[in-house]
Motif scaffolding. Sequence first.
Motif, short mmCIF file in Angstrom:
data_model
loop_
_atom_site.label_atom_id
_atom_site.label_comp_id
_atom_site.label_asym_id
_atom_site.label_seq_id
_atom_site.Cartn_x
_atom_site.Cartn_y
_atom_site.Cartn_z
N PRO A 962 16.40 7.92 -7.29
CA PRO A 962 17.79 7.78 -7.68
C PRO A 962 18.35 6.35 -7.49
N GLY A 963 17.77 5.62 -6.63
CA GLY A 963 18.30 4.31 -6.32
C GLY A 963 18.36 3.38 -7.52
N PRO A 964 19.09 2.29 -7.39
CA PRO A 964 19.21 1.35 -8.52
C PRO A 964 17.94 0.55 -8.71
N TRP A 965 17.80 0.09 -9.87
CA TRP A 965 16.63 -0.72 -10.20
C TRP A 965 16.93 -2.19 -9.99
N PRO A 966 16.02 -2.97 -9.69
CA PRO A 966 16.29 -4.39 -9.55
C PRO A 966 16.66 -5.00 -10.90
N LEU A 1084 -5.42 6.94 -5.34
CA LEU A 1084 -4.37 7.17 -6.35
C LEU A 1084 -4.06 5.86 -7.04
N THR A 1085 -4.04 5.90 -8.34
CA THR A 1085 -3.67 4.71 -9.11
C THR A 1085 -2.32 5.00 -9.77
N LEU A 1086 -1.27 4.30 -9.35
CA LEU A 1086 0.08 4.65 -9.82
C LEU A 1086 0.58 3.55 -10.75
N PRO A 1087 0.77 3.87 -12.02
CA PRO A 1087 1.21 2.83 -12.95
C PRO A 1087 2.64 2.37 -12.60
N SER A 1088 2.86 1.13 -12.74
CA SER A 1088 4.19 0.63 -12.38
C SER A 1088 4.97 0.12 -13.59
N SER A 1089 4.37 0.06 -14.74
CA SER A 1089 5.09 -0.50 -15.87
C SER A 1089 4.97 0.36 -17.11
N GLU A 1090 4.74 1.64 -16.95
CA GLU A 1090 4.64 2.52 -18.11
C GLU A 1090 6.00 3.17 -18.32
N PRO A 1091 6.50 3.25 -19.54
CA PRO A 1091 7.74 4.00 -19.77
C PRO A 1091 7.52 5.48 -19.51
N ASN A 1115 12.24 2.46 -18.59
CA ASN A 1115 11.39 1.43 -19.18
C ASN A 1115 11.14 0.36 -18.16
N PRO A 1116 10.09 0.51 -17.32
CA PRO A 1116 9.83 -0.53 -16.32
C PRO A 1116 9.04 -1.69 -16.89
N ALA A 1146 16.41 -1.80 -22.92
CA ALA A 1146 16.05 -3.17 -22.57
C ALA A 1146 14.94 -3.13 -21.54
N PRO A 1147 14.23 -4.26 -21.37
CA PRO A 1147 13.20 -4.27 -20.32
C PRO A 1147 13.83 -4.02 -18.96
N LEU A 1148 13.08 -3.30 -18.11
CA LEU A 1148 13.49 -2.98 -16.77
C LEU A 1148 14.85 -2.27 -16.75
#
Lengths: 1217, 179
Positions: A962-966, A1084-1091, A1115-1116, A1146-1148
């Motif tokens: 839930p927290g905000p994204w950078p 565990l391989t956790l993707p960090s930039s997949e929508p 959209n990270p 938009a990105p991120l």
Amino acid sequence: MEAYPGPYVQHDSPLVFLSGLGERPDENRSGTSIPRQESGTRIVTASAECEGDRATQLLDKLLGHDGSQRAWNSAAQSGPKGGLRYRMKPIGRTFTLPPRKAAPSPQSPSADGLQSQHRSTELHSPLSPLSPGSPIYPDGVFTPLWVAKHQEHVPALLIAFFSISTDDTSTSRNEQIQIDINAIRTALGRSGFKTKFAAVILSDTSILHAPELEDRLSAIRRATTLDLKTGLFFMPPMSSQAEIATFVDSLLTPLQPLVLDYYRDLTRHNRRKKARGGATAESGVHTLSTPGWNVRYEVKQGVFAEFRQEMDVAERHYSQAIEDLFSSDGILEATPSWSPRWSEARLLCDILAFRTLRCQLFSGLTTGAAVSWVNYRARVKDLVDRRGVGSQTYGFDAWESRWAEIMAQLLEHAALPVFQSSAKQAPAESTELQQRQIFAPLDKGISAADRTPPFHQLHHRAYWLRLAFQSARARLGRALEIPEEDRTPPSRSPASSVAQRSKKYDTYLVPEPDEEYPFAVDKGYNHITTLRRLAMEAAREFSIRGQARSAQHIRLDLAHQVACTGGYSEALDILTPVWEDATWRDEEWDDVFSSLLYLLHDCATHVNNAELRLATTWELLAVGSHPPAMGDREFSDYVGHSQHASEKVAVKFENRQRLSPVTVSFAFVDKDTRVGELVECQLTVRSHASDDSAPITLSRVEVMLSSSTTIVISHKTSASPILETETLLDLSEAASGDVGYLDVEADLTLHPSQSRICSLFLNFREAGVVRLQQACLVVENDTFCLEHTYTDEDLMRTASVRVLHDSVLQRRLLPHSDTTAVTVLPKPPKMLVSLHQLRKHYYANECIRLELELVNEESESVDAIAALHVSGDTDDAVTVGWDSEQASQGELALGNVAAAVSVTAGLTVEAPAEPCTFIIDINISYTLASDPSTSLTKTLTTELEITVPFEAKYELAPLLQPGPWPSYFDAGDYRNAAPEGVALKWRLGTPLHSSAADSIVIRNMELVIDSVAEDATCNLSDHAFQKEQVLSATQSAMTNFEFVTRMRSLDNRSAANVELSLVVTWSREGDSAKVTASLPVPRLTLPSSEPRVLCTLGDGPAETDTLVLDYHLENPSMHFLTFAVTMESSEAFAFAGPKYRALSLAPLSRLRLQYHLLLHDQQDETDVQAEEGEGCWIWPVLSVVDSYYQKNLRVHAGSARIKVDEKRGLGVLVSDL
Amino acid sequence: MEARSPSIAAIGVIGRHNNPLHISLFDATGPGYEHARDKLEYSFMLNSCLDIFEARMPNKTIGHDFGLLHALDERIAMYGWLLNTGVKLVIVVDMEGRPALSPEAGKTAILGLRNSDLTPAFQALQTAYISLLRNPFYVPDDHDPRATKGGASLQIASPRFIKEVERVGKAWYPGTTAI
């Protein structure tokens, strides 16, 4: 052969007289005197005999060419083509030739005109039937004297030896030689015989040294007109034996044709006489008939051919002569059979047949010889049956015996190579050779495929001797049947009965009946001598050829005959070796063997040989019969009763040396036993006597074991006789305390085929293998003692014992093969060792606690040490240890343990994390207080199997953070080291499946981070485990864990790698001991930039019965993405929100898309899937498609009450509205 | 004299350890030949064959036909076979065992025999022995003196086998091809 006149059976070799080399006594031949020798030509030589070593050596070499002692076959006596063998006869200087013509009748013809009319004026040989002085005058056919004349008295060649010396230069010596030579030649010429002559001059100097010898020799030659090549020989001095031998060869070689010529001349003369018709001109009643003369000529030609060693020619003449004799007008048919001439002709005929066989064997015609033998026998039998007194007489049996013996003797003389010893032959030939030893192969020209009577293969001598023996036995049988009136000497018998005898008995070459079977014992013909000679010779011959059984048989036959005629002790001498060596005993030829035993027993009884009598009775009982005189008497009665010997007779037998009517067998029931424990053994004695024989009572049975234990079972007559076939005697009570000696009593009277089984119990003091050493059967009474000892275990071993089962004896096979031995083991350890608290199943990581208990059951206190040892197929070492502090290196000294006291010791085993199987050996070694030097050992072995208690599975799903994204545009605080990547939340579901056999309690579960990649962080949310949970076998339990990952840098778009493990704390149900197991979670391989799209249940307006669904599109990535979003309509609900729209991110960034759902009241039954009371599931379908990549994004469940079903997609749980 | 032809006088089956397993005698037939054969005499005869088996055995590598073992006189001759199990078959032939039924048969007594004349008889005996071995109630060890160690009789008692031997002994004649 001995029955016939010597010259007839002698081998004919050309006779050579050696004059002037001295005389040698000739022991081989008895001189046959020719009558009126004085009327013959006397040859006198005046020269001195040659003397000295040289003459002796020369004579030796010449005698080396004498063939009279050689075998009668073509190899030993080379034929006319090779070097002839001669009959060399050294004579002195003076000898007399027999008269060639009979002297004229002493009475003047004018004085007795009557006689002279009958006589021819022509003179005949003194041996001719025409000469009144002849032994065969006037109508005999032949006389052996004629053969003797040519064999001994009329030489074919006369060699005269003279010596000259160079010392003696006078011509008188020379002249003397010339005179002598001429005198001899004149005398020979005068005698009428065509004897060849040669002279040998021995000189002491060679011609080279004394050239004048040349002249002297030529002088002699001129004076005597002797041919230098064939008449006059010169022998210079010779040093070596070989030189002399060569000289003798060179002397005899040119002379051989002369010798052959001599006999050929005689043959020719004979043939001429025959062609002239012989002396048929003679008139008179008793003259020789024409066939008789023909026989005479044929015989003479045959003999001359033999002299020339032309055996095939000789055989032809002899066969012809036999034909002539047997022809219808031949002498045998035409002469009355009572006439002595008939017997003479028979004798001649026998000789001719004999010589025929000899000629055939000489040429190696073995089959021919066998055929001739058989044919001649049939012919004679026929003749005797027709013309004589028949073949059912002892005379004919004697003839048959003689005829067979002749063949044996001929075979001995002929020494056929096929019957000679095989030692010299090459091994390759041995197969055929063995075949040959019994009988000769068929003659060449007769193929093996042709039918031949088996007897026509000539068998070796022993067979012929056997035949001769059988005929001689038959002769004895007939002789014994001669009625008494014929057995009295003729002088004391009435003339009429004597006259009768000649019609009844054939006395051809056999004595008259009164001598054949005389009243007086010592007189007359000794049949036994003949039988013994034949049988022993045959037995010897059989033995040489390895035919031991045949040899024994013929000895036994002989002994029968000897015993029949009362020679019991002699029969015993013959039989005893047979009895000792007989193969019949071991090979179980019972009928054959018992015939030997009967005879032996009979003889032993007659000569009162108590030992032998005892032994034979014993053996006879064993072969299933008994001596006829024994009747119903018991063995010891019979043997003891008729015994006359004053002292006690003792005999001892061993094993199979003698047969025994009682056999003994022995078996230990167990294969091994222990010191001091009782072991059962069974001793069985069984009677094999025949059913009709009386019982045998053994006095005792002695058994010796290798442990020097002796068991003696003595006979004690029981109150009631035992009648069962098999009786089990339980002698266990008799087991005495004294180990070395056991003395028990039992009834040992054995009826035929009864057996006694003695069951005994033994104990042994020392460890080791105890074997049966010997068993001895003893039958004893006042007069005798018989001991039969068995030392061969094989003879006593039995594979079964008898057990009494429901009062029936049953045979029980023993499981071990070596039943005559028992292994005595040392005393066993009496320590009881047990492990307590042993469970069926153990699980990985468990700490296993065991308790070892020792109970000392020894009678005294012990000092014990327990040692642990682990072995198994584990990779990790299993940690096993004693709980006690005093333990060191797996050994625990238990100290002194008193008798009947138990000690316990704890034991801990750390089970490895992996499933495995391992073995724990616990060795208790202890010493008794009384004997500290002997260590006893008891071992306990336990196998432990370690299994895994449960298995975990892992389900990873994303959650909404839930927290905000950078912000992409925020530089951040450089002082803040906090990660600046997008925080993503994840959920890990861990269903735990029990694979344990027991129920286990899950006390706690937690997730532990093992490692995180350096460029990422991972934060576990709070402990999610709620409560303890009991997991029974095959049950599963689910626990969810949440955690957040965040890359340290926003620019880092790679996946975050996290390694976690699940730590489960569990315990067995009802057990407080906790076990912690750490289960590694796969990386565990956790993707960090997949929508991604996450669906959460939003907080809708409370007043309505609507449901709010929030779809979060994230959209990270660093790209600008456009999505086409379509909400599909559903029968389950109506919705408010965009049905279709395109959204750009938009990105991120992330975006929330909200739908309000109004649920329809009536819902399909199928949709009601949720559990009772929880509401129902609806399945909204939102498709999110990346419009650039045309990629459908999956919608994940982002919060509670939402799940993702594999088939139906996203489901939302709707509680009752 | 009436023409005679050969017949089997006795058949002996001898065990591996030279023990007699079975002996069958066949009396000669025809006038003048009535006297029965003596069991003991034939036991001796068969026993004497063992010498020859023993002598030839080491050199006999192939085959089981020992052919003529020996001939005792004009009438009696013995032939032998050795089976794989060491059992020996001996046939005693009486060359004048029966009257010749035909003039042709009469010639065989004069002409004699060849070894192959006996082969059918031996084969039949071997077959009989093999079927005896296949009989589960016949235990060869019970007929082995080494295995039984004396006592019980070792003779073959199977009636079928004995009957078969009797049949072979009577059926054989020289020149027969199968029995």
